[in-house]
Design a protein around this motif. Sequence first.
Motif, PDB file in Angstrom:
ATOM      1  N   ARG A  55       0.893  -1.244   0.066  1.00 23.10           N
ATOM      2  CA  ARG A  55      -0.147   0.042  -0.072  1.00 23.10           C
ATOM      3  C   ARG A  55       0.923   1.393   0.051  1.00 23.10           C
ATOM      4  N   GLU A  56       1.692   1.272   0.605  1.00 24.15           N
ATOM      5  CA  GLU A  56       2.841   2.216   0.798  1.00 24.15           C
ATOM      6  C   GLU A  56       3.693   2.569  -0.636  1.00 24.15           C
ATOM      7  N   ASP A  57       3.806   1.377  -1.333  1.00 31.45           N
ATOM      8  CA  ASP A  57       4.526   1.415  -2.703  1.00 31.45           C
ATOM      9  C   ASP A  57       3.461   2.236  -3.564  1.00 31.45           C
ATOM     10  N   LEU A  58       2.327   1.757  -3.314  1.00 32.85           N
ATOM     11  CA  LEU A  58       1.398   2.232  -4.538  1.00 32.85           C
ATOM     12  C   LEU A  58       1.111   3.786  -4.223  1.00 32.85           C
ATOM     13  N   MET A  59       1.340   4.412  -3.057  1.00 35.82           N
ATOM     14  CA  MET A  59       1.048   5.843  -2.657  1.00 35.82           C
ATOM     15  C   MET A  59       2.326   6.508  -3.382  1.00 35.82           C
ATOM     16  N   ALA A  60       3.461   5.764  -3.095  1.00 38.72           N
ATOM     17  CA  ALA A  60       4.765   6.525  -3.611  1.00 38.72           C
ATOM     18  C   ALA A  60       4.716   6.266  -5.048  1.00 38.72           C
ATOM     19  N   ALA A  61       4.224   5.363  -5.970  1.00 39.42           N
ATOM     20  CA  ALA A  61       3.961   5.162  -7.393  1.00 39.42           C
ATOM     21  C   ALA A  61       3.731   6.269  -8.106  1.00 39.42           C
ATOM     22  N   PRO A  68       3.159   3.712 -19.359  1.00 46.04           N
ATOM     23  CA  PRO A  68       2.499   2.434 -19.534  1.00 46.04           C
ATOM     24  C   PRO A  68       2.732   1.247 -18.545  1.00 46.04           C
ATOM     25  N   ALA A  69       4.025   1.022 -18.478  1.00 50.89           N
ATOM     26  CA  ALA A  69       4.534   0.017 -17.615  1.00 50.89           C
ATOM     27  C   ALA A  69       4.211   0.101 -16.233  1.00 50.89           C
ATOM     28  N   VAL A  70       4.218   1.424 -15.717  1.00 50.73           N
ATOM     29  CA  VAL A  70       4.089   1.946 -14.224  1.00 50.73           C
ATOM     30  C   VAL A  70       2.742   1.610 -14.021  1.00 50.73           C
ATOM     31  N   THR A  71       1.776   2.164 -14.922  1.00 50.32           N
ATOM     32  CA  THR A  71       0.282   2.209 -14.447  1.00 50.32           C
ATOM     33  C   THR A  71      -0.263   0.683 -14.526  1.00 50.32           C
ATOM     34  N   THR A  72       0.276  -0.127 -15.518  1.00 51.88           N
ATOM     35  CA  THR A  72      -0.206  -1.663 -15.429  1.00 51.88           C
ATOM     36  C   THR A  72       0.423  -2.060 -14.313  1.00 51.88           C
ATOM     37  N   ALA A  73       1.776  -2.196 -13.710  1.00 58.87           N
ATOM     38  CA  ALA A  73       2.014  -2.668 -12.585  1.00 58.87           C
ATOM     39  C   ALA A  73       1.392  -2.167 -11.293  1.00 58.87           C
ATOM     40  N   MET A  74       1.003  -0.734 -11.332  1.00 57.42           N
ATOM     41  CA  MET A  74       0.271  -0.614 -10.405  1.00 57.42           C
ATOM     42  C   MET A  74      -1.179  -1.236 -10.266  1.00 57.42           C
ATOM     43  N   SER A  75      -1.992  -1.475 -11.323  1.00 59.88           N
ATOM     44  CA  SER A  75      -2.902  -2.046 -11.260  1.00 59.88           C
ATOM     45  C   SER A  75      -3.046  -3.389 -10.840  1.00 59.88           C
ATOM     46  N   ASN A  76      -1.968  -4.160 -11.307  1.00 60.26           N
ATOM     47  CA  ASN A  76      -1.802  -5.652 -11.054  1.00 60.26           C
ATOM     48  C   ASN A  76      -1.523  -5.545  -9.385  1.00 60.26           C
ATOM     49  N   LEU A  77      -0.827  -4.702  -8.782  1.00 66.71           N
ATOM     50  CA  LEU A  77      -0.732  -4.711  -7.382  1.00 66.71           C
ATOM     51  C   LEU A  77      -1.928  -4.399  -6.652  1.00 66.71           C
ATOM     52  N   GLN A  78      -2.874  -3.478  -7.100  1.00 63.08           N
ATOM     53  CA  GLN A  78      -3.996  -3.431  -6.806  1.00 63.08           C
ATOM     54  C   GLN A  78      -5.030  -4.479  -6.884  1.00 63.08           C
ATOM     55  N   ALA A  79      -5.047  -5.241  -7.939  1.00 63.37           N
ATOM     56  CA  ALA A  79      -5.853  -6.526  -8.131  1.00 63.37           C
ATOM     57  C   ALA A  79      -5.290  -7.682  -7.026  1.00 63.37           C
ATOM     58  N   ALA A  80      -3.954  -7.716  -6.964  1.00 62.33           N
ATOM     59  CA  ALA A  80      -3.521  -8.738  -5.908  1.00 62.33           C
ATOM     60  C   ALA A  80      -3.917  -8.276  -4.485  1.00 62.33           C
ATOM     61  N   LEU A  81      -3.917  -7.193  -4.196  1.00 63.58           N
ATOM     62  CA  LEU A  81      -4.150  -6.836  -2.654  1.00 63.58           C
ATOM     63  C   LEU A  81      -5.853  -6.918  -2.746  1.00 63.58           C
ATOM     64  N   LYS A  82      -6.568  -6.957  -3.734  1.00 63.76           N
ATOM     65  CA  LYS A  82      -8.062  -7.172  -3.703  1.00 63.76           C
ATOM     66  C   LYS A  82      -8.415  -8.528  -3.531  1.00 63.76           C
ATOM     67  N   THR A  83      -7.529  -9.348  -3.827  1.00 66.17           N
ATOM     68  CA  THR A  83      -7.801 -10.879  -3.744  1.00 66.17           C
ATOM     69  C   THR A  83      -7.406 -11.353  -2.206  1.00 66.17           C
ATOM     70  N   LEU A  84      -7.091 -10.430  -1.402  1.00 70.13           N
ATOM     71  CA  LEU A  84      -6.790 -10.913  -0.052  1.00 70.13           C
ATOM     72  C   LEU A  84      -8.218 -11.060   0.516  1.00 70.13           C
ATOM     73  N   PRO A  85      -8.362 -12.488   1.300  1.00 66.15           N
ATOM     74  CA  PRO A  85      -9.852 -13.004   1.856  1.00 66.15           C
ATOM     75  C   PRO A  85      -9.857 -11.959   3.200  1.00 66.15           C
ATOM     76  N   ALA A  86     -11.235 -11.927   3.561  1.00 59.16           N
ATOM     77  CA  ALA A  86     -11.579 -11.388   4.825  1.00 59.16           C
ATOM     78  C   ALA A  86     -11.191 -12.116   5.963  1.00 59.16           C
ATOM     79  N   VAL A  87     -11.137 -11.522   7.065  1.00 61.87           N
ATOM     80  CA  VAL A  87     -10.829 -12.056   8.209  1.00 61.87           C
ATOM     81  C   VAL A  87     -11.503 -13.300   8.641  1.00 61.87           C
ATOM     82  N   GLY A  88     -10.815 -14.450   9.011  1.00 59.02           N
ATOM     83  CA  GLY A  88     -11.754 -15.560   9.352  1.00 59.02           C
ATOM     84  C   GLY A  88     -11.831 -16.700   8.331  1.00 59.02           C
TER      85      GLY A  88
END
Length: 448
Positions: free
Chosen positions: A242-248, A255-275
């Motif tokens: 999350r800090e890297d996304l802010m710094a990015a 294009p390469a940076v924006t694509t990498a930011m989108s991929n990282l955001q998508a990876a964060l969204k796949t994190l399951p909920a607590v429990g």
Amino acid sequence: MAGFWGKRKREQEELHAQDADVARRAQIALVATDERIRVTTDELAFADAELGPTSTKDLRDALESVRTHMSEAFHLHQLNHDDIPDTPEELRTRNARIVQLCEWAEELLDDRTAALAEPIERARRAPEIIARVRADTARLRTRVPHARETVQRLAARYAPEALEQVESNPSEADQLLGFAEHSATVAERRREAGQREQANLALEASTEAARRAATLIDAVETFEVEALRAESTLAAVVEESREDLMAARSAPQVPAVTTAMSNLQAALKTLPAVGVNTDPFALLSRLRDANSELDAAISAARERAARVIPDMAHVRHAIDDADQQLAVARSVIAGHRGWIGADARTRLAEAERLRTNLDHFLGTSASTAITIDDDHREQALTFARRVAFLAGEALQLAQRDINSSRPSGGDQWGPPGPGGGRRGGGSDLMGGLLGGFVIGSLLDGMFD
């Protein structure tokens, strides 16, 4: 003269001493190798009893080969002591061959017996090894229930795909332990029956089965520790991402940076909920890959931003200059083929090859391309300058070949005087010709 004969006598004495040393070594080697064959024959008999004939085949074959070659060594030694006189050279050659054969025999037997040392030692310790295998299996069986409980506990916390690598370990370990116990019993019975080769095979199988069972049980406990560590690391990597996304956001938004930011955001969204049961290893790997991609993209973008990108006009000018230099060199060489050597032709061929590569690199004819993107301008400029440099070298080498092929003397260009001859402006004219101002048929006419 006395000095000459004295030197000759010393040389002969040294040679006799060397021959005597080789003869002594040959006799010692013959005795030692013959004794080694007898000892190794006894060792082979013992190894056959402990390991069986299959395991000792290499040593048996080596002994047969050594006996065959040593018969040659004994025959040579016999020739040294028969009634037929021998020259010093003959004696020297035979003794050297005897030493060579004996050394080879010793090395071969050393190699083969060393290979059997460990199996023989293991066979001698078979009762001890069988007892240890049984003790190990008994100890490991007490750990199997705990391993099953650990897998059940992990199943309540982690996703099934995360447990695939260890969920069947307790059952597999239990089967391996049963096989180890059975193999140890077979090894003991075969040994008592004198079937040493089968006993050794069963003993090896028993030892390996117990070792694999221990590995499977240990893996269950290791997985639990590593999973907890992965969860802890995952939390830190999520915060770092999350800090890297802010710094990015302050990095060049290529294009390469924006694509990498989108991929990282998508990876964060796949994190399951607590429990929710998770696979911390897969989540951690996905986030790390996305983080690495973003870091690489930002680094490349900043490096590119720090470089001065050539202006489009400069790139076009470099390409046009390369084409002009190439055309001049091509025309001069084509007009004087009989005078041009290999160096000039090679430079021209390389320049033309790179010019073709430049078109392929840009995906179109560089001279007619409307635009060249930023990523390709610097490379296109390098290509064009290299083509121009090689074409210039080809032109200089061609001029050298042409000058060296002219007739020597004052009548190089015709009779001297107002109506002919090279006169003072010849070199200036040549410079103009080779500089590209006059090419083709004019040069042909001049040099003809």
